[in-house]
Write an enzyme that holds these catalytic residues in place. Structure first.
Site, PDB file in Angstrom:
ATOM      1  CD  GLU A   9      25.181  -9.308 -62.456  1.00  0.00           C
ATOM      2  OE1 GLU A   9      24.946 -10.025 -63.442  1.00  0.00           O
ATOM      3  OE2 GLU A   9      24.954  -8.085 -62.440  1.00  0.00           O
ATOM      4  CB  CYS A  98      31.690  -5.488 -59.536  1.00  0.00           C
ATOM      5  SG  CYS A  98      31.321  -7.267 -59.523  1.00  0.00           S
ATOM      6  CG  HIS A 168      30.486  -1.061 -50.463  1.00  0.00           C
ATOM      7  ND1 HIS A 168      29.419  -1.915 -50.614  1.00  0.00           N
ATOM      8  CD2 HIS A 168      31.222  -1.561 -49.440  1.00  0.00           C
ATOM      9  CE1 HIS A 168      29.509  -2.886 -49.713  1.00  0.00           C
ATOM     10  NE2 HIS A 168      30.608  -2.682 -49.000  1.00  0.00           N
ATOM     11  CD  GLU A 201      27.741  -4.675 -42.335  1.00  0.00           C
ATOM     12  OE1 GLU A 201      27.300  -5.606 -41.642  1.00  0.00           O
ATOM     13  OE2 GLU A 201      28.241  -4.869 -43.477  1.00  0.00           O
TER      14      GLU A 201
END
Length: 312
Positions: A9, A98, A168, A201
């Site tokens: 974003e 998010c 994630h 990562e």
């Protein structure tokens, strides 16, 4: 191996997608999120965030761009998912990852990882609303405060009919602090039959390989690493050397010219500073330049500084 450009974003806008996919190595892009509350949004909302809809749902390099939706109401997410594919999106992605406080406060993004049943209802409604030939993907973190619901959430999303799931490998509380817990993705893979995409990562080819080994996933999603090294996908896929700094500067100039012209410079200063915050992790030259650039607030002053750097 498939490599997906992550949605970020305020940073990975259509110009950034255009530029990074032109360098190459990506199989798919996900847009910044379209916020859905309680209505079917007009077409202009989708085409503003995803102008690629006007060119067949692809970047000029031919990379598909999938619209991402964020919200909590299954019915309205389903309505807007159907509209997205009608407008030309090659599928729909659902944001359950998010970590932004403002988004979570309004019951969107990662906060829904506390509500396994809600995840199921959203994915099911969207899957039912979108024609079968269009994929419905989702992205999650390992949890909100902890990983206690990681397996349940992934299974609910899969059982609801999702085509694939990007993970994630951190909780919302972990933020972006290293490490990413890639072995957790392998645990989820043992319980879930849909394709998984590992994220978090990955800054270079060595970390990409380690991520694949520990997550037991071939497919990966690149976010911050793609901004730190603009040819990261090619570095991973083709063992290309990191893009030389003069070529990065040329990209910055190209981005600057189009960003300022395309949006009248409204967001340019903030976006280029955000990009530099990642570039300086890979390039010492960016670190030196950022010390000057961070004090500037006007687009023309930033562009002048970049031009000066390029000519030196």
């Amino acid at each position: 191996m498939k490599i997906v450009l992550a949605p970020m974003e305020g940073v990975v806008d259509h110009l950034m997608r255009e530029m990074l996919t032109q360098i190459g190595g990506y199989d798919l892009c996900i847009t910044e999120f379209v916020r859905v509350v309680d209505q079917k949004l007009p077409a202009r909302v989708f085409t503003r965030l995803c102008p690629e809809l006007l060119q067949g749902g692809k970047t000029r390099a031919g990379t598909p761009v999938r619209v991402q939706l964020l919200g909590q109401e299954p019915h309205w997410l389903a309505e807007n998912a159907a509209r997205a594919v009608e407008l030309g999106s090659p599928g729909v992605d659902l944001n359950f990852g998010c970590p932004a406080k403002a988004v979570n406060k309004s019951r969107g993004g990662a906060v829904l990882l506390k509500e396994t049943e809600t995840l199921y209802r959203i994915v099911k409604a969207v899957r039912d609303a979108v024609p079968a030939q269009f994929p419905v993907s989702a992205k999650i973190r390992l949890g909100y405060d902890d990983t206690s619901l990681a397996l349940d959430n992934a299974k609910a999303i899969a059982e609801a009919g999702a085509s694939s799931l990007a993970i994630h490998a951190r909780t919302k509380s972990d933020g972006y602090r290293p490490p990413a817990y890639w072995p957790w993705i392998a645990k989820i893979k043992q319980q879930v039959k849909i394709p998984l995409v590992a994220n978090g990562e990955i800054w270079n080819a060595e970390q990409a390989l380690l991520c694949q080994q520990q997550s037991q996933c071939q497919d990966i999603m690149l976010g911050r690493g793609a901004l730190a090294m603009p040819n990261l996908a090619r570095h991973i896929r083709d063992q290309a050397a990191p893009l030389p700094w003069p070529e990065v500067l040329a990209l910055l100039m190209h981005y600057s010219e189009f960003e300022i012209a395309g949006d009248k410079g409204k967001y340019y200063a903030n976006r280029v500073k955000q990009w530099f915050s990642y570039l300086k992790l890979q390039y010492p030259e960016a670190q030196q330049l950022f010390s000057q650039l961070r004090l500037l607030t006007k687009s023309r002053d930033i562009l002048q500084l970049l031009e000066q750097q390029r000519s030196d």
